[in-house]
Scaffold this motif. Structure first.
Motif: not given
Lengths: 332, 308
Positions: B57-76
């Motif tokens: 998750l941390p790496a994916t968030i970083e990857r997407l944010e670096r690409a200019g995307k806003t990232v949100i994490v959804s709960t169960l």
């Protein structure tokens, strides 16, 4: 201390009087519209009928709980507010709610009347239940039919309100209040319209070989041999095929009823305050039989006697019964 | 139109049990190529799956944010077991990124700190949205079954409260959740003993009626629509009614291409008619539907009278 109250279905004024006379501690009912989750033709109460019914019930010491447990779609919230105002004026003892907007309105407008959290709210953890208790003053939660008794016991330790559980009747498979299956096939919504597998969309087709299929909105839900009794086409109790199940199987659950009569002592010991019998759509004789049987059982248990449960199987759907999730995690 | 230009395209959380490797590849491509503004991550359906991919998750968030995307994490969506309560509480305690809450247990844990409301929280109406806004909600994703007129009223209410408002415009509709795992059941197993059979169905397990008509999809404890929701023809109406975010749900199709079709439609560089043809081609044999929006059976496909 569990009082083991018996909460009984009242689909009509006559059923309400039957349940009261058979020993219900409380009855639950709804208006003739989308504000409750059993919005079926021929069921439910006009305000005038509810007024007379509240008087009848109160005269016998029975409480009346008004179900306002559907989710108003945007633009139609007033219907739910008016239903709450009418119920308050007629002296109901509690509202059973699911929608946060409805709960908030009642908590502010009718703070003297108890709020019960409907199973439709799908509150299945201590945190979720506390959210409703702390924000809306909910006094009782109706637990989803998905928890084992040890889990119920644990929840009881961590919440500030009473627990009500279903003990008998329709065995819903999906988390209530989170199911749009009926709307997907029929265009009528369980959450917004109070409709589940509506009779108006039901068909039975007889085939050349004598077999029969049950259909909902033109979709075949189940099929039965010539000798079999055809069941009602409820989507979550239908027979389907899957890549590994080419012959068809009950993908969700078999047509089966919940019957927890044998678990009553354990549920009482776990701290369950009230027991709900499902079936506002059922007949007077059904209500009379089931309420009497459970009244006797609960009274026996409270008096320290062995409970003798009458044979309730004949009243259950498909003649089969289950203890569902309550007995074992393997159900999942 | 300024409002239209602000419309955001989002990618919802992956509903299926895609492998960690498949997820890494998927999000790398989304980061590099997909014209979406916001991406929802996290496991929403089954808490047993989370250990397979949460380390990434941390790496994916970083990857997407670096690409200019806003990232949100959804709960169960369903919170019952100890591990589900803990997972929800842990996410609710995070300061960043944003979180989308899908269960009242998450609302309780989050308190009044800012959060988004997910599609499983039943924000059906303006009264509930107002209540949620008062508790710190900044954004609400409406239930998939809400019809167009109700969406319009809800969207107006949300915007009056300065909330973002989101509608799913592509992908299988979430129809139900249960405590029981239907994937495990189909294979004669129980949830505790599932051996993760759901990983074999990247787009859900198809159920057909006994007379062989496609009807539903099973995804673990979730039941989904057989059809993909397709509100391409309705996007202009949705935007005009005040919907600020349009959600694409990841399916086992070329999601970058799907996103491009929706983006081009929003940008008016592609006609709705042409866009819909392209989308249908991307979706293979899967039916497209918009019945819920039009207040009829969800599986139905209602033709638009005109493009207005």
């Amino acid at each position: 201390m569990s009082l083991a109250e018996l909460i009984c279905p009242a689909g009509t004024p006559a059923a309400l009087r039957t349940a009261v006379d058979a020993g219900a501690d409380a009855v639950y009912c709804g208006f003739q519209d989308a504000t409750n989750a059993r919005n079926f033709p021929g069921l439910n109460f006009t305000p005038e009928e509810l007024a007379a019914s509240v008087a009848y019930a109160h005269d016998k010491g029975t409480k009346v709980l008004l179900a306002l447990n559907t989710y108003p779609p945007a633009g139609k919230v007033d219907l739910w507010r008016q239903a709450a105002d009418t119920g308050a004026r007629l002296g109901v003892d509690a509202f059973i709610v699911a929608d946060m907007g409805v709960a908030d309105y009642i908590a502010r407008t009718h703070p003297g009347i108890r709020l019960h959290l409907s199973v439709q709210a799908a509150a299945s953890s201590p945190e979720a239940i506390r959210y409703y208790c702390e924000n809306f003053g909910v006094k009782r939660v109706v637990l989803p039919r998905i928890l084992t008794i040890p889990e119920i016991r644990q929840i009881k330790r961590e919440i500030p309100c009473e627990i009500e559980t279903f003990i008998f009747g329709n065995h819903g498979l999906m988390v209530e209040g989170r199911c749009s299956l009926t709307n997907y096939l029929t265009g009528q919504s369980t959450n917004m319209d109070g409709v589940c597998s509506p009779a108006s969309e039901v068909d039975y087709a007889r085939h050349a070989d004598g077999s029969m299929s049950s259909q909902l909105a033109g979709f075949t839900i189940d099929c039965f041999g010539a000798e079999e009794k055809a069941g009602y086409p409820t989507i979550c109790k239908g027979r389907y095929t899957a890549p590994h199940r080419p012959d068809g199987y009950y993908a969700f659950e078999e047509p089966i009823s919940l019957n927890l009569s044998r678990l009553l002592p354990e549920l009482i010991e776990a701290g369950v305050h009230a027991f709900k019998i499902e079936g506002r759509q059922r007949s007077k004789s059904y209500v009379r039989g089931v309420v009497r049987a459970f009244r006797a059982a609960v009274d026996d248990i409270k008096a320290g006697r062995e409970a003798k449960i009458a044979d309730l199987i004949a009243l259950t759907e498909g003649q089969k019964q289950t203890q569902g999730a309550f007995e074992t995690k393997k159900w999942r | 139109m300024a409002v239209k230009d602000m419309t955001k395209l989002t990618l919802g959380p992956i509903a299926y049990h895609w492998s960690a490797e498949a997820r890494r590849d998927f999000y790398a491509r989304i980061a590099d190529e997909a014209p979406v503004d916001e991406v929802y991550l996290g496991e929403v359906i089954c808490s047993k799956r989370a250990p397979f991919h949460e380390a990434d998750l941390p790496a994916t968030i970083e990857r997407l944010e670096r690409a200019g995307k806003t990232v949100i994490v959804s709960t169960l969506a369903e919170v019952m077991l100890k591990r589900e309560r803990k997972a929800t509480g842990d996410l609710a305690a995070m300061d960043a990124p944003e979180i989308e809450v899908n269960n009242a247990a998450g609302l309780y844990a989050r308190g009044r700190r800012a959060h988004r409301i997910g599609p499983f929280l039943n924000a059906y109406n303006e009264a509930t949205i107002a209540w949620m806004a008062g508790q710190g909600a900044t954004h609400v994703c409406l239930p998939a079954e809400l019809p167009g007129p109700a969406i319009a009223v809800a969207a107006q209410a949300a915007r009056d409260l300065r909330l973002g408002v989101e509608v799913q415009v592509f992908g299988r509709a979430p129809l139900a959740v249960s405590a029981r795992c239907y994937h495990a059941r189909a294979h004669g197993r129980t949830k505790d003993n599932c051996q993760f059979v759901c990983e074999n169905d990247a787009d859900g397990m198809p159920l057909r009626t006994t007379d062989d008509r496609p009807i539903l999809r099973v995804n673990g404890i979730q039941t989904q629509s057989e059809c993909y929701v397709d509100l391409l023809p309705e996007t202009e109406r949705l935007v005009a009614d005040g919907v600020t975010h349009l959600r694409l749900m990841p399916q086992a199709v070329d999601m970058v291409a799907v996103a491009r079709v929706f983006r081009a439609t929003l940008d008016r560089t592609l006609s709705v008619a042409e866009a819909d043809v392209r989308l249908a081609a991307l979706c293979g044999d899967t039916g497209l539907s918009n019945g819920f929006y039009h207040g009829t059976a969800g599986y139905r496909r209602i033709a638009m009278a005109s493009a207005g």
